[in-house]
Motif scaffolding. Structure first.
Motif, PDB file in Angstrom:
ATOM      1  N   TRP A  14       0.858  -1.174   0.000  1.00  0.00           N
ATOM      2  CA  TRP A  14       0.000   0.000   0.000  1.00  0.00           C
ATOM      3  C   TRP A  14       0.898   1.228   0.000  1.00  0.00           C
ATOM      4  O   TRP A  14       1.820   1.328   0.774  1.00  0.00           O
ATOM      5  CB  TRP A  14      -0.898  -0.015   1.236  1.00  0.00           C
ATOM      6  N   TYR A  19       0.896   9.125   3.708  1.00  0.00           N
ATOM      7  CA  TYR A  19       1.268   8.958   5.114  1.00  0.00           C
ATOM      8  C   TYR A  19       2.568   9.693   5.410  1.00  0.00           C
ATOM      9  O   TYR A  19       2.673  10.464   6.358  1.00  0.00           O
ATOM     10  CB  TYR A  19       1.400   7.466   5.441  1.00  0.00           C
ATOM     11  N   TRP A  35      -6.388  18.198   6.727  1.00  0.00           N
ATOM     12  CA  TRP A  35      -7.063  17.466   7.805  1.00  0.00           C
ATOM     13  C   TRP A  35      -8.486  17.968   7.928  1.00  0.00           C
ATOM     14  O   TRP A  35      -8.718  19.120   8.274  1.00  0.00           O
ATOM     15  CB  TRP A  35      -6.319  17.653   9.139  1.00  0.00           C
ATOM     16  N   ALA A  36      -9.429  17.085   7.711  1.00  0.00           N
ATOM     17  CA  ALA A  36     -10.830  17.487   7.733  1.00  0.00           C
ATOM     18  C   ALA A  36     -11.356  17.503   9.158  1.00  0.00           C
ATOM     19  O   ALA A  36     -12.007  16.578   9.614  1.00  0.00           O
ATOM     20  CB  ALA A  36     -11.666  16.557   6.857  1.00  0.00           C
ATOM     21  N   ASN A 102     -13.486   6.245  12.326  1.00  0.00           N
ATOM     22  CA  ASN A 102     -12.575   5.453  11.512  1.00  0.00           C
ATOM     23  C   ASN A 102     -12.491   4.032  12.051  1.00  0.00           C
ATOM     24  O   ASN A 102     -12.676   3.063  11.315  1.00  0.00           O
ATOM     25  CB  ASN A 102     -11.183   6.083  11.539  1.00  0.00           C
ATOM     26  N   ALA A 103     -12.225   3.917  13.344  1.00  0.00           N
ATOM     27  CA  ALA A 103     -12.231   2.604  13.984  1.00  0.00           C
ATOM     28  C   ALA A 103     -13.624   1.999  13.900  1.00  0.00           C
ATOM     29  O   ALA A 103     -13.786   0.788  13.713  1.00  0.00           O
ATOM     30  CB  ALA A 103     -11.775   2.726  15.446  1.00  0.00           C
ATOM     31  N   TYR A 106     -14.120   0.480  10.362  1.00  0.00           N
ATOM     32  CA  TYR A 106     -13.387  -0.789  10.266  1.00  0.00           C
ATOM     33  C   TYR A 106     -14.163  -1.899  10.975  1.00  0.00           C
ATOM     34  O   TYR A 106     -14.352  -2.998  10.462  1.00  0.00           O
ATOM     35  CB  TYR A 106     -11.994  -0.621  10.889  1.00  0.00           C
ATOM     36  N   TYR A 128     -14.727   8.353   0.747  1.00  0.00           N
ATOM     37  CA  TYR A 128     -13.713   8.367   1.805  1.00  0.00           C
ATOM     38  C   TYR A 128     -12.767   7.152   1.739  1.00  0.00           C
ATOM     39  O   TYR A 128     -13.226   6.006   1.627  1.00  0.00           O
ATOM     40  CB  TYR A 128     -14.426   8.440   3.166  1.00  0.00           C
ATOM     41  N   GLY A 130     -11.242   5.497   3.918  1.00  0.00           N
ATOM     42  CA  GLY A 130     -11.511   4.438   4.887  1.00  0.00           C
ATOM     43  C   GLY A 130     -12.565   3.451   4.410  1.00  0.00           C
ATOM     44  O   GLY A 130     -12.592   2.299   4.850  1.00  0.00           O
ATOM     45  N   LEU A 133     -10.370   1.020   2.573  1.00  0.00           N
ATOM     46  CA  LEU A 133      -9.406   0.346   3.440  1.00  0.00           C
ATOM     47  C   LEU A 133     -10.063  -0.582   4.449  1.00  0.00           C
ATOM     48  O   LEU A 133      -9.516  -1.627   4.803  1.00  0.00           O
ATOM     49  CB  LEU A 133      -8.562   1.383   4.177  1.00  0.00           C
ATOM     50  N   LEU A 137      -8.555  -4.257   4.626  1.00  0.00           N
ATOM     51  CA  LEU A 137      -7.871  -4.696   5.846  1.00  0.00           C
ATOM     52  C   LEU A 137      -8.642  -5.801   6.564  1.00  0.00           C
ATOM     53  O   LEU A 137      -8.107  -6.474   7.437  1.00  0.00           O
ATOM     54  CB  LEU A 137      -7.631  -3.511   6.781  1.00  0.00           C
ATOM     55  N   ASN A 138      -9.892  -5.970   6.202  1.00  0.00           N
ATOM     56  CA  ASN A 138     -10.671  -7.074   6.761  1.00  0.00           C
ATOM     57  C   ASN A 138     -10.687  -8.291   5.838  1.00  0.00           C
ATOM     58  O   ASN A 138     -11.386  -9.264   6.111  1.00  0.00           O
ATOM     59  CB  ASN A 138     -12.110  -6.616   7.046  1.00  0.00           C
ATOM     60  N   SER A 239     -16.425  14.066  15.344  1.00  0.00           N
ATOM     61  CA  SER A 239     -15.228  14.774  14.897  1.00  0.00           C
ATOM     62  C   SER A 239     -15.526  15.846  13.867  1.00  0.00           C
ATOM     63  O   SER A 239     -15.137  16.999  14.014  1.00  0.00           O
ATOM     64  CB  SER A 239     -14.239  13.783  14.287  1.00  0.00           C
ATOM     65  N   LYS A 240     -16.193  15.440  12.790  1.00  0.00           N
ATOM     66  CA  LYS A 240     -16.258  16.292  11.615  1.00  0.00           C
ATOM     67  C   LYS A 240     -17.194  17.473  11.789  1.00  0.00           C
ATOM     68  O   LYS A 240     -16.888  18.575  11.381  1.00  0.00           O
ATOM     69  CB  LYS A 240     -16.696  15.469  10.394  1.00  0.00           C
ATOM     70  N   SER A 245     -12.571  16.054  17.221  1.00  0.00           N
ATOM     71  CA  SER A 245     -11.805  14.929  16.673  1.00  0.00           C
ATOM     72  C   SER A 245     -10.866  14.294  17.698  1.00  0.00           C
ATOM     73  O   SER A 245     -10.704  13.081  17.718  1.00  0.00           O
ATOM     74  CB  SER A 245     -11.019  15.389  15.445  1.00  0.00           C
TER      75      SER A 245
ATOM     76  N   SER B  62      -8.283  19.957  21.486  1.00  0.00           N
ATOM     77  CA  SER B  62      -8.403  18.517  21.307  1.00  0.00           C
ATOM     78  C   SER B  62      -8.508  18.138  19.834  1.00  0.00           C
ATOM     79  O   SER B  62      -9.347  17.358  19.435  1.00  0.00           O
ATOM     80  CB  SER B  62      -9.613  18.014  22.100  1.00  0.00           C
ATOM     81  N   SER B  63      -7.612  18.705  19.030  1.00  0.00           N
ATOM     82  CA  SER B  63      -7.553  18.270  17.628  1.00  0.00           C
ATOM     83  C   SER B  63      -6.925  16.890  17.554  1.00  0.00           C
ATOM     84  O   SER B  63      -6.361  16.399  18.526  1.00  0.00           O
ATOM     85  CB  SER B  63      -6.712  19.252  16.810  1.00  0.00           C
ATOM     86  N   TYR B  64      -7.013  16.294  16.385  1.00  0.00           N
ATOM     87  CA  TYR B  64      -6.343  15.011  16.136  1.00  0.00           C
ATOM     88  C   TYR B  64      -4.877  15.062  16.514  1.00  0.00           C
ATOM     89  O   TYR B  64      -4.191  16.053  16.248  1.00  0.00           O
ATOM     90  CB  TYR B  64      -6.317  14.700  14.634  1.00  0.00           C
ATOM     91  N   LYS B 110      -2.452  -8.556  13.937  1.00  0.00           N
ATOM     92  CA  LYS B 110      -3.141  -8.476  12.639  1.00  0.00           C
ATOM     93  C   LYS B 110      -2.270  -8.671  11.398  1.00  0.00           C
ATOM     94  O   LYS B 110      -2.611  -9.481  10.536  1.00  0.00           O
ATOM     95  CB  LYS B 110      -3.916  -7.154  12.552  1.00  0.00           C
ATOM     96  N   ARG B 264       1.434   2.680   9.160  1.00  0.00           N
ATOM     97  CA  ARG B 264       0.713   3.020   7.945  1.00  0.00           C
ATOM     98  C   ARG B 264      -0.802   2.867   8.071  1.00  0.00           C
ATOM     99  O   ARG B 264      -1.561   3.596   7.470  1.00  0.00           O
ATOM    100  CB  ARG B 264       1.232   2.125   6.818  1.00  0.00           C
ATOM    101  N   PHE B 265      -1.232   1.872   8.850  1.00  0.00           N
ATOM    102  CA  PHE B 265      -2.665   1.602   8.924  1.00  0.00           C
ATOM    103  C   PHE B 265      -3.274   1.981  10.276  1.00  0.00           C
ATOM    104  O   PHE B 265      -4.442   1.714  10.524  1.00  0.00           O
ATOM    105  CB  PHE B 265      -2.933   0.123   8.623  1.00  0.00           C
ATOM    106  N   VAL B 267      -4.264   4.706  11.679  1.00  0.00           N
ATOM    107  CA  VAL B 267      -5.427   5.583  11.727  1.00  0.00           C
ATOM    108  C   VAL B 267      -6.689   4.869  11.266  1.00  0.00           C
ATOM    109  O   VAL B 267      -7.792   5.173  11.716  1.00  0.00           O
ATOM    110  CB  VAL B 267      -5.177   6.871  10.900  1.00  0.00           C
ATOM    111  N   ASN B 268      -6.549   3.872  10.399  1.00  0.00           N
ATOM    112  CA  ASN B 268      -7.736   3.202   9.861  1.00  0.00           C
ATOM    113  C   ASN B 268      -8.308   2.123  10.765  1.00  0.00           C
ATOM    114  O   ASN B 268      -9.439   1.696  10.589  1.00  0.00           O
ATOM    115  CB  ASN B 268      -7.428   2.581   8.502  1.00  0.00           C
ATOM    116  N   ILE B 269      -7.515   1.630  11.685  1.00  0.00           N
ATOM    117  CA  ILE B 269      -8.006   0.551  12.539  1.00  0.00           C
ATOM    118  C   ILE B 269      -8.124   1.024  13.988  1.00  0.00           C
ATOM    119  O   ILE B 269      -9.129   0.769  14.648  1.00  0.00           O
ATOM    120  CB  ILE B 269      -7.088  -0.680  12.424  1.00  0.00           C
ATOM    121  N   LEU B 270      -7.103   1.704  14.450  1.00  0.00           N
ATOM    122  CA  LEU B 270      -7.083   2.122  15.845  1.00  0.00           C
ATOM    123  C   LEU B 270      -7.590   3.548  16.027  1.00  0.00           C
ATOM    124  O   LEU B 270      -8.199   3.870  17.032  1.00  0.00           O
ATOM    125  CB  LEU B 270      -5.651   2.080  16.390  1.00  0.00           C
TER     126      LEU B 270
END
Lengths: 399, 399
Positions: A14, A19, A35-36, A102-103, A106, A128, A130, A133, A137-138, A239-240, A245, B62-64, B110, B264-265, B267-270
């Motif tokens: 990937w 990143y 960053w949204a 995001n979590a 997933y 999006y 995600g 992904l 990822l699943n 968040s959005k 967030s 409390s931004s990302y 994973k 790399r991943f 943000v998408n899982i955790l």
């Protein structure tokens, strides 16, 4: 030693371009409009949310919450779902609080993908990152369903039908869509729902941008459509729209049958959410008038940002229907990656390449005009982008 | 509609007994000694951690955070790893901050499981539930490796060798072990490491209980063993030792090659962790003298708790080596599930059935004596357990 024999293919290959771009931003002192999240990097916590967070932390400490989330927060969520989403849900059995969407996304997908079964998931493209992904990822296969600029990137059930196979298992979409800002129209959603029921498909819908919709457009919550409740998982986020967030709070909503599975494994994959943030989130959901205030700011900026970017020769910009972003066709000036790189070097601004949102995003960039609290600051950054791209257009002979 | 055709087998059929037991606890007003978190449900945030959390929230919002975690927090982690774990790691490239160790454990496993490939993972039994579930939920096959009461549940490399097959991919263990409290001895760890290198296995080690070790036992960090750094992922937590379970902060440590995949991943899982909690976690890691104070409390309670439970006829209790729990052999009185149910009804206390920690946990229960701040409160609850079990022993003719 080289571990590559031990690593699952889904985790290899990937591209980590964006990143790594993200990682080195801070070091290079480049302004990010990538960053949204509202007013990022400025603080955007409303006073009543901050107070609830701090007093929760001080008075109740920070022990674990239940894996499915604090009941009082789930009650606030249920009440908001009724008012905002036309959904009447059981706060004990049909809600799962997640550490962000995001979590949540997933996790929403996870129980339905049978690894090795070549399960296919239809995903509007662009949409999006995600969404793609979460499937990959699943262990599933994301199948891109093109959206078209000609109708404002609306859902087109015909395009979905073309991609159906016996392995099609699920549809994932975002409503409103990120990055196109499209608010999907009722008639198109209803056609897609009919397809879903007919083919026994699961539907996952990401509502991350539901709070910021312009021009009184209707947001149809798919789970509220007849026959869809029992096959739909809806993913929400604070968040959005709410600018929280860093709180890492979102929620999943689904029928009891599906939710009993989600509840059971929540602690092992997601963990409970941050305890103090849960108190703050409750306050935000109970009193979300500040979101109207945010929306007015973004609506005002939308006019200015759209006008500014539209004036660039050779550039075509969609008038936003939601959110705080512009989806900009720069294909006459270069590829997505070329333009992103050019803007980093020339304008010292980072934006997102359209290709982050699927192959159909080629030729586009996404610009967040919702960054920073100060209007003038964001306008001056947009001005830098405009001047850079005008220069490039001139070089390319576009006037 | 029934969704069961759409659901992945790994998500079906798992007993939700203890999950449902947990859910209804609060409603039935039963005292829980089942949650392994210091002083639960009492507040246990140290003053300097609370202050750092609140001032971070107020001053920085409390931004990302970056998906891999705030750099200053990662620097505090690197410094602690050097002092505490004999690991010299690069804070930019070899650390990932995670929302707690449960999500961290799932995520650690994973990338190595190839769904459909029948990958087998060796797991000491009894050990933490999540060790088994992280494998199963990622599509792998957990293989139980029995530990034996006769040697205090130490690692026995011979038992691991017996379970090796061509599909063996990984070993997961907790050190110190939960629920047995065993601190694994250097010589046993070294034998297991040799096996790991010889068979090219990945090692995942959960250090959740590293802060609370008694009698100056040595904690050998496996990643620091020769030839193990590049094949070991270590999972840490601020929950179990520092009492910050509601903060949802843990961290993964691995070599750059593995970490580049994790980063790399992430943000998408955790997702990133809660921003304010990240500020608090930094303060906790920089000044963790309070953990010594906690350890002394648990050490004092250990004597009392052990003595009390050991006095029950027919009950055999291990003298704890770490943590704040008793691992109690109740097999002469009934099965794990029978005794848990009996204690809920008769003593109005909930403890964990040994079977939560693998099949070899049958005949045991786990009792958390680290709950509540007040010593007398915990002693009186233990007294209730003792009296209940004595009554049962008497009924069964054991005196």
């Amino acid at each position: 030693m080289n571990n590559s024999n031990n690593i699952n293919d889904a985790f290899k290959g990937w591209s980590d371009k964006s990143y790594n771009r993200g990682r080195h931003l801070v070091e290079r002192d480049i302004t990010t409009l990538g960053w949204a999240t509202p007013f990022y990097p400025d603080n955007s916590i409303p006073e009543h949310v901050l107070n609830a967070t701090v007093s929760g932390l001080k008075n109740h400490g920070s022990s674990y919450l239940l894996p499915e989330g604090d009941l009082r927060l789930r009650e606030a969520i249920a009440s908001r779902l009724k008012k905002f989403n036309n959904l009447d849900v059981n706060s004990h059995k049909e809600i799962l609080v997640t550490p962000g969407s995001n979590a949540g996304l997933y996790y929403a997908v996870k129980p339905f993908i049978k690894p090795g079964a070549n399960d296919e998931v239809l995903i509007p493209d662009p949409s999006y990152t995600g969404n793609f992904l979460s499937v990959r990822l699943n262990g599933g296969i994301p199948v891109s369903v093109p959206l078209h600029a000609s109708d404002g990137f609306q859902l087109d059930v015909g395009e979905f039908e073309k991609k159906l196979t016996p392995n099609t298992k699920m549809i994932i979409l975002s409503n409103p869509n990120n990055p196109t800002t499209t608010v999907h129209k009722r008639e198109n959603i209803l056609s897609l729902c009919r397809l879903c029921v007919e083919k026994d498909l699961i539907m996952v819908v990401d509502h991350s941008f539901e709070d910021i919709i312009f021009d009184s457009r209707e947001l149809l919550t798919i789970a509220s459509v007849e026959e869809m409740w029992e096959r739909t998982i809806t993913v929400f986020s604070l968040s959005k729209g709410m600018g929280l967030s860093g709180y890492r709070i979102g929620y999943l909503v689904a029928c009891e049958e599906l939710m009993s599975i989600y509840h059971r494994f929540a602690v092992n994959i997601l963990g409970p959410v941050n305890t103090a943030a849960s108190y703050g989130a409750k306050a935000a959901l109970e009193d979300y008038a500040f979101v109207d205030f945010y929306r007015k700011i973004f609506e005002r900026r939308r006019e200015v940002a759209f006008k500014m970017i539209s004036q660039i020769p050779g550039v075509d910009c969609l008038f936003p229907e939601s959110g705080y972003m512009l989806w900009v066709n720069i294909s006459k000036l270069g590829t997505s990656d070329e333009i992103v790189k050019y803007l980093i070097d020339d304008a010292r601004v980072i934006v997102n390449p359209g290709t982050e949102y699927g192959a159909c995003g080629e030729g586009y960039i996404r610009i967040i005009y919702g960054a920073f609290k100060d209007d003038e600051k964001i306008y001056s950054i947009l001005e830098r982008i405009k001047e850079s791209l005008k220069k490039l257009a001139f070089k390319k002979g576009i006037i």
